[in-house]
Write an enzyme that holds these catalytic residues in place. Structure first.
Site: not given
Length: 632
Positions: A2, A50, A296
């Site tokens: 958060c 949040r 990646v």
């Protein structure tokens, strides 16, 4: 995960400041795209965004106790919290024995009730990554706490009678009481590839040091350390040490997989991420499932790849080998090289950082990778931290770096042509006294290293290198991972940063850490039954970097934009001759790793000065010589 922010001010009624607090909260929407909230007392205001990971339905914040405070109408305490407490289930059971009752299954409520039970001593019981703000209405005191290793960020700006705080600098900058300024010292921090604990390149702003808490009351601010690395004799033999490391990892990885939302793993094919992936897949297999893994790559990477000391081999084949070996559901995210120069993408990266730090093209590619991973899950495991705790970096073994009287990564970079001041005019480098500043930081950092009586000079130096790496280098990597991930609302979890593992390995002798004759030999032994031999024997390779002359030329164009014209942010600071030399290099091929870092960091500094409208004050004797203003 958060975003938290807030304001304490004993000189004003903050219940009238809802518009300002809302503006501060809005800057953190990317960290918490699922929900948001605010809470006000007369002299305290807490805000929250949040990302719902545990108990999505009921873990709403800011969270208040049902118990009332001394004034009756207010709760006893209120918390705004970001992070994960990995032992919250055990703590919940212990607190229940003390009579506490819970309305949610969230770790936020556990932290709140732990404070009610144990006061500030509750921080010693937490295992996790977190930053939290807790307002005690009875004491009229704000408590800010940051986890031991600093996995989660927390910034604050002292006020005459209070404080502003937030997960990122942008939350503080949204308050009109804070201005974006920088002195010579702040610019030194930006240029030196260092993170000095507590320092931020915005004048007046501070970062809460990892392992510290901050009390804010009517008597002022008081920062306290609650955790630090300690030097202890290591009495375990090698087989016991290997077994202990494995036991810790067998406990840590499952703990960090607790989530009520999808969780994946980042897999490069290196030892670190492969070990985490293999352990995570064992957990999933016991549940009849497969862990999803992501790697990646870049378009044209195979054509442009050139092995070197830092990246001797490409990741792709090793990542696929690990995925096949452990049985994960594997995907490769292929990034477009051209998109990594897109001004909008680069602007997003700077906005995610807020600070003039950079890791060349790695920031941009990580930002794009994490955005792609976030489409599949909001939580990802990674191998960050293993090189720091197991001594995997070249500077642990390189004789010149070990003997250097400065930070070893700066010494290693200098041997390969990295000079933070190389693109700047002498008046600027000498005026901010970069060399003296670096020396002062180094000696201050060395003074913090704990000593062990009877330690050999070699082990003493290894301990110094470990402490420097954990306190001055690792924070940069953790910041990078946090910023680039949370820009897309992706929570990164880092099992190798569990404080129990860090404390244990800090005291393991170098001979044990290299027991196989290779870097991170101890980890290789602990993971011997988990991975294919090709990965167990693989030499460390850094995160992949772009190797493309077109990318380098794009960076040079960005630097010229930062130096052309009287109003350019770096006008008069950058040396045109040095820029021309770099430009000439791109006609023959790509720049070296360190040349690109130097170029990218200078471009980033210019972009930061312009985007954040930073008011630079170098002092009365640190002005550009007459006639240089606007020169390029």
């Amino acid at each position: 995960m958060c975003g938290i922010t807030g304001w304490v001010d004993f000189s004003r009624d903050l219940t009238t400041e809802s518009a300002t607090l809302d503006a501060m909260v809005r800057t953190l929407v990317h960290r918490g795209p699922d929900d948001g909230g605010t809470w006000f007392d007369t002299h305290a205001a807490l805000g929250h965004r949040r990302l719902a990971v545990v108990d999505p339905e009921r873990g709403v914040q800011p969270m208040a106790t049902p118990e009332r405070g001394p004034r009756g109408e207010l709760p006893r305490a209120v918390i705004s919290y970001g992070g994960e407490i990995y032992n919250h289930r055990e703590l919940r059971g212990e607190l229940a024995l003390h009579g506490h009752r819970f309305a949610t299954s969230s770790d936020t409520e556990v932290a709140l009730r732990a404070y009610l039970q144990w006061g500030t001593d509750f921080v010693h019981r937490l295992n996790g990554m977190y930053s939290l703000a807790l307002w005690d209405t009875a004491r009229e005191e704000l408590l800010l706490v940051r986890d031991r290793l600093g996995v989660k960020p927390l910034y604050y700006h002292p006020l005459p009678l209070g404080v502003l705080f937030g997960s990122e600098p942008k939350a503080l900058l949204a308050n009109p009481l804070v201005r974006a300024g920088a002195s010579a010292e702040e610019l030194c921090d930006a240029l030196l590839f260092l993170r000095t604990p507590g320092r931020v390149p915005f004048t007046g702003m501070r970062e809460l040091v990892p392992g510290h808490l901050l009390r804010v009351g009517r008597g002022g601010l008081r920062e306290e350390r609650y955790w630090a690395l300690e030097a202890r004799p290591h009495t375990d033999d090698l087989p016991t040490t290997v077994a202990t490391v494995r036991e810790l990892l067998d406990d840590i990885v499952p703990r960090q997989m607790i989530a009520d939302v999808p969780l994946v793993a980042l897999l490069s094919g290196g030892l670190d991420s492969s070990t985490v992936t293999a352990l995570a897949q064992r957990v999933r297999a016991a549940e009849g499932e497969r862990i999803a893994t992501f790697a990646v790559d870049f378009t044209g990477h195979a054509e442009h790849f050139r092995g070197d000391l830092i990246r001797p081999t490409p990741d792709g084949p090793y990542a696929r080998a690990v995925a096949e070996h452990v049985g994960s559901a594997h995907r490769t995210i292929t990034l477009d090289r051209a998109a990594l120069l897109d001004p909008a993408v680069r602007g997003s990266v700077l906005a995610a950082w807020d600070l003039p730090f950079n890791f060349a093209d790695l920031d941009v590619s990580l930002h794009q990778l994490f955005a792609a991973v976030r489409e599949h899950a909001p939580v990802a495991l990674s191998g960050e931290g293993a090189d720091e705790v197991f001594g995997g970096y070249l500077w642990f073994s390189d004789p010149a770096a070990r003997a250097a009287g400065t930070f070893p990564w700066l010494a290693l970079g200098a041997h390969r042509g990295l000079d933070p001041g190389a693109l700047f005019r002498p008046w600027f480098v000498e005026g901010i006294d970069l060399a003296a500043y670096r020396a002062d930081l180094y000696h201050s950092a060395l003074a913090e290293v704990p000593r062990l009586d009877g330690e050999s000079p070699e082990d003493r130096r290894t301990r110094e290198l470990s402490h420097l790496t954990l306190t001055r280098w690792l924070p940069i990597l953790l910041d990078k991972k946090d910023r680039m991930g949370m820009a897309s609302g992706l929570e990164g979890r880092v099992p190798f940063c569990d404080h129990r593992l860090v404390e244990y390995l800090f005291n393991v002798p170098w001979a044990m850490k290299t027991c196989t004759g290779q870097e991170k030999g101890l980890l290789r032994e602990a993971a011997a039954d988990l991975l294919p031999q090709s990965v167990l024997r693989r030499t460390k390779a850094a995160y992949p970097s772009i190797q493309d002359p077109a990318y380098d030329r794009g960076l040079l164009a960005g630097l010229r934009a930062s130096t052309a014209g009287d109003d350019a942010p770096l006008a008069g600071y950058v040396d045109p001759a040095a820029v021309r030399r770099l430009s000439d290099r791109t006609t023959d091929g790509t720049l070296s790793e360190f040349e690109r870092i130097l170029l990218e960091s200078t471009v980033r500094l210019g972009d930061w000065l312009r985007t954040y409208r930073v008011d630079v004050d170098l002092g009365p004797h640190r002005r550009p010589p007459q006639g240089l203003q606007g020169a390029s």
